[in-house]
Design a protein around this motif. Structure first.
Motif, PDB file in Angstrom:
ATOM      1  N   LEU A 185       0.808  -1.220   0.000  1.00 29.62           N
ATOM      2  CA  LEU A 185       0.000   0.000   0.000  1.00 29.62           C
ATOM      3  C   LEU A 185       0.845   1.276   0.000  1.00 29.62           C
ATOM      4  CD1 LEU A 185      -2.773   1.461   0.333  1.00 29.62           C
ATOM      5  CD2 LEU A 185      -2.606   0.988   2.785  1.00 29.62           C
ATOM      6  N   PRO A 186       1.848   1.408   0.887  1.00 35.61           N
ATOM      7  CA  PRO A 186       2.630   2.651   0.876  1.00 35.61           C
ATOM      8  C   PRO A 186       3.383   2.880  -0.431  1.00 35.61           C
ATOM      9  CG  PRO A 186       2.985   1.426   2.914  1.00 35.61           C
ATOM     10  CD  PRO A 186       2.283   0.505   1.965  1.00 35.61           C
ATOM     11  N   ILE A 187       3.869   1.808  -1.054  1.00 34.92           N
ATOM     12  CA  ILE A 187       4.582   1.957  -2.318  1.00 34.92           C
ATOM     13  C   ILE A 187       3.622   2.377  -3.422  1.00 34.92           C
ATOM     14  CG2 ILE A 187       5.864   0.707  -4.106  1.00 34.92           C
ATOM     15  CD1 ILE A 187       7.159  -0.944  -1.922  1.00 34.92           C
ATOM     16  N   TRP A 188       2.467   1.733  -3.466  1.00 32.21           N
ATOM     17  CA  TRP A 188       1.481   2.051  -4.509  1.00 32.21           C
ATOM     18  C   TRP A 188       1.025   3.505  -4.422  1.00 32.21           C
ATOM     19  CZ3 TRP A 188       0.095   0.211  -8.971  1.00 32.21           C
ATOM     20  CH2 TRP A 188      -1.137   0.557  -9.544  1.00 32.21           C
ATOM     21  N   LEU A 189       0.825   4.004  -3.212  1.00 30.68           N
ATOM     22  CA  LEU A 189       0.321   5.370  -3.034  1.00 30.68           C
ATOM     23  C   LEU A 189       1.425   6.398  -2.837  1.00 30.68           C
ATOM     24  CD1 LEU A 189      -2.799   4.732  -0.762  1.00 30.68           C
ATOM     25  CD2 LEU A 189      -2.701   4.999  -3.262  1.00 30.68           C
ATOM     26  N   GLY A 190       2.651   5.948  -2.619  1.00 34.50           N
ATOM     27  CA  GLY A 190       3.745   6.886  -2.407  1.00 34.50           C
ATOM     28  C   GLY A 190       3.640   7.640  -1.100  1.00 34.50           C
ATOM     29  N   ARG A 191       2.926   7.063  -0.131  1.00 31.51           N
ATOM     30  CA  ARG A 191       2.740   7.698   1.174  1.00 31.51           C
ATOM     31  C   ARG A 191       2.742   6.626   2.253  1.00 31.51           C
ATOM     32  NH1 ARG A 191      -2.738  10.840   0.489  1.00 31.51           N
ATOM     33  NH2 ARG A 191      -3.039   9.356  -1.232  1.00 31.51           N
ATOM     34  N   ASP A 192       3.213   6.994   3.423  1.00 31.58           N
ATOM     35  CA  ASP A 192       3.240   6.057   4.530  1.00 31.58           C
ATOM     36  C   ASP A 192       1.856   5.900   5.149  1.00 31.58           C
ATOM     37  OD1 ASP A 192       5.951   5.560   4.300  1.00 31.58           O
ATOM     38  OD2 ASP A 192       6.503   7.172   5.702  1.00 31.58           O
ATOM     39  N   ILE A 193       1.636   4.734   5.720  1.00 30.73           N
ATOM     40  CA  ILE A 193       0.413   4.494   6.484  1.00 30.73           C
ATOM     41  C   ILE A 193       0.455   5.321   7.761  1.00 30.73           C
ATOM     42  CG2 ILE A 193      -0.821   2.715   7.803  1.00 30.73           C
ATOM     43  CD1 ILE A 193       0.169   0.723   5.669  1.00 30.73           C
ATOM     44  N   ASP A 194      -0.683   5.895   8.125  1.00 29.96           N
ATOM     45  CA  ASP A 194      -0.738   6.682   9.356  1.00 29.96           C
ATOM     46  C   ASP A 194      -0.452   5.782  10.556  1.00 29.96           C
ATOM     47  OD1 ASP A 194      -1.505   8.675   7.665  1.00 29.96           O
ATOM     48  OD2 ASP A 194      -3.559   8.827   8.382  1.00 29.96           O
ATOM     49  N   PRO A 195       0.438   6.177  11.439  1.00 31.42           N
ATOM     50  CA  PRO A 195       0.763   5.332  12.595  1.00 31.42           C
ATOM     51  C   PRO A 195      -0.321   5.433  13.662  1.00 31.42           C
ATOM     52  CG  PRO A 195       1.983   7.373  12.718  1.00 31.42           C
ATOM     53  CD  PRO A 195       1.255   7.408  11.397  1.00 31.42           C
ATOM     54  N   PRO A 196      -0.379   4.459  14.573  1.00 30.83           N
ATOM     55  CA  PRO A 196      -1.319   4.563  15.696  1.00 30.83           C
ATOM     56  C   PRO A 196      -1.022   5.798  16.542  1.00 30.83           C
ATOM     57  CG  PRO A 196      -0.385   2.349  15.539  1.00 30.83           C
ATOM     58  CD  PRO A 196       0.403   3.219  14.610  1.00 30.83           C
ATOM     59  N   SER A 197      -2.035   6.312  17.218  1.00 29.41           N
ATOM     60  CA  SER A 197      -1.844   7.475  18.078  1.00 29.41           C
ATOM     61  C   SER A 197      -0.897   7.121  19.223  1.00 29.41           C
ATOM     62  CB  SER A 197      -3.185   7.942  18.641  1.00 29.41           C
ATOM     63  OG  SER A 197      -3.008   9.013  19.530  1.00 29.41           O
ATOM     64  N   PRO A 198       0.143   7.915  19.456  1.00 32.96           N
ATOM     65  CA  PRO A 198       1.119   7.557  20.495  1.00 32.96           C
ATOM     66  C   PRO A 198       0.564   7.663  21.909  1.00 32.96           C
ATOM     67  CG  PRO A 198       1.602   9.724  19.591  1.00 32.96           C
ATOM     68  CD  PRO A 198       0.529   9.136  18.732  1.00 32.96           C
ATOM     69  N   ASP A 199      -0.497   8.446  22.101  1.00 33.14           N
ATOM     70  CA  ASP A 199      -1.029   8.628  23.448  1.00 33.14           C
ATOM     71  C   ASP A 199      -2.192   7.698  23.763  1.00 33.14           C
ATOM     72  OD1 ASP A 199      -3.054   9.695  21.945  1.00 33.14           O
ATOM     73  OD2 ASP A 199      -2.906  11.721  22.755  1.00 33.14           O
ATOM     74  N   GLY A 200      -2.519   6.798  22.817  1.00 31.65           N
ATOM     75  CA  GLY A 200      -3.597   5.835  23.054  1.00 31.65           C
ATOM     76  C   GLY A 200      -4.988   6.416  23.016  1.00 31.65           C
ATOM     77  N   SER A 201      -5.146   7.630  22.456  1.00 34.03           N
ATOM     78  CA  SER A 201      -6.461   8.289  22.480  1.00 34.03           C
ATOM     79  C   SER A 201      -7.416   7.788  21.400  1.00 34.03           C
ATOM     80  CB  SER A 201      -6.274   9.798  22.335  1.00 34.03           C
ATOM     81  OG  SER A 201      -5.601  10.112  21.122  1.00 34.03           O
TER      82      SER A 201
END
Length: 362
Positions: A185-201
């Motif tokens: 997916l990231p290669i096809w779209l040229g963008r990284d996947i959004d990471p999980p929220s670091p604060d657990g919100s």
């Protein structure tokens, strides 16, 4: 607390699914509003959008796929969905644990003793060049290190869970038959996947609740889970309680909704609509009684295509050599048959490029 009867819920669903009145929104906007369309059968989303959009041109959806603005990927319920690129990137990390669990539930014996993190790393290494690969090719690429599980278990775990993939065109294009080839997916779209929220919100969880209710509500929390497959959304619901309104259904279950979402008068007329196989207007709920009778509920998971009459499943349909064939599930009035014939002619014309408008009702 206000009780919403089944017919009221039915009309709310139809309105939000653009099945009460066709909408003029663009194709990408419709895919986003619907939170994607289930798409393991590649041609079915075209019928789903035709039934919902005015003047739908299937070339528009094909162009979105080749232009990488929508993608085919494993997501909700571990099924292939057609979603916007933005939603795929935003939602994928939130779905990762569920995808692993669901594939592992099928292949627990075969994958016993396999370190899934190591398998994921190997899969990412194999696919880092961005070359399209089939599931079998991916499995063979790691089989020397993990020979015991077999190609099916390795391939499904890699493609459906461990390495975020898209099924690239020509798979999914209008009137095109093509096998599945996968690219990360990231290669096809040229963008990284959004990471999980670091604060657990869990902002993604809250966004999923809002988006689901906008397209499917009013609905129970069990309906929400049945739609997306995620188990961890009660906390998101609790965190946004003040944004929501509550009702009860006729069985006393709590229904959640957005305050300003449409809830039409239950007496609002509902036109005949033809739904594709596995349409989320039916599958997107645990409690599907708002749109399909319990006696016919099993049809919703067999790939049967449904016909809605007065907003409820009343028949199934197929198409062969340009003829739309309708099989009633109950007695239809003369007026119902006339309405089905009219809409069926339009569907036959759409599917045949105006070469046929034939309809047969059993």
């Amino acid at each position: 607390m206000t009780v919403l009867d089944t017919r009221t819920l039915n009309r709310a669903t139809l309105a939000r699914q653009s099945l009460l009145d066709r909408t003029g929104m663009p194709v990408a906007g419709a895919v986003a509003h619907l939170c994607g369309l289930q798409a393991q059968e590649p041609q079915e989303p075209f019928v789903g959008l035709w039934s919902r959009l005015r003047a739908f041109d299937p070339a528009d959806l094909s162009d979105l796929l080749t232009g990488r603005r929508v993608v085919r990927t494993h997501l909700m319920r571990r099924t292939v969905h057609l979603v916007t690129a933005e939603d795929a990137l935003a939602w994928r990390a939130r779905h990762d644990p569920m995808l692993r669990q669901r594939v592992l539930a099928v292949y627990r014996r075969e994958l016993a003793g396999v370190d899934l993190d190591e398998l994921a790393a190997a899969g990412r290494a194999v696919t880092a060049d961005g070359e399209p690969r089939t599931m079998a090719e991916l499995a063979r690429a790691v089989a020397e290190r993990w020979p015991a599980p077999g190609p099916r278990a390795l391939g499904e775990m890699l493609v459906a869970a461990l390495v975020p993939m898209v099924q690239i065109p020509p798979r999914g294009l209008w009137r095109t038959r093509a096998g599945v080839r996968n690219v990360p997916l990231p290669i096809w779209l040229g963008r990284d996947i959004d990471p999980p929220s670091p604060d657990g919100s869990d902002p993604v969880g809250r966004a999923l609740v809002r988006r689901y209710l906008a397209a499917f509500g009013p609905a129970t929390s069990a309906d929400l889970r049945a739609w997306c497959g995620l188990a961890g959304l009660p906390a998101a619901i609790a965190a946004m309680r003040e944004e929501l309104v509550s009702f009860r259904d006729e069985r006393g279950r709590e229904l959640l909704d957005l305050p300003d979402a449409p809830r039409p008068d239950p007496g609002t007329p509902a036109p005949v609509r033809f739904l594709p196989a596995f349409d989320n207007a039916i599958l997107g709920y645990q409690h599907r009684g708002r749109i399909i009778d319990d006696a016919h509920r099993g049809l919703s998971v067999t790939g049967a295509r449904m016909v809605l009459v007065d907003g409820r499943v009343a028949a199934t349909w197929t198409v062969d050599a340009g003829t739309v064939a309708v099989t009633p599930l109950r007695r239809l009035s003369r007026a119902d048959r006339a309405d089905i014939t009219d809409e069926g002619r339009s569907l036959a014309s759409f599917l045949s490029d105006n070469e046929s408008d034939r309809v047969q009702i059993a």
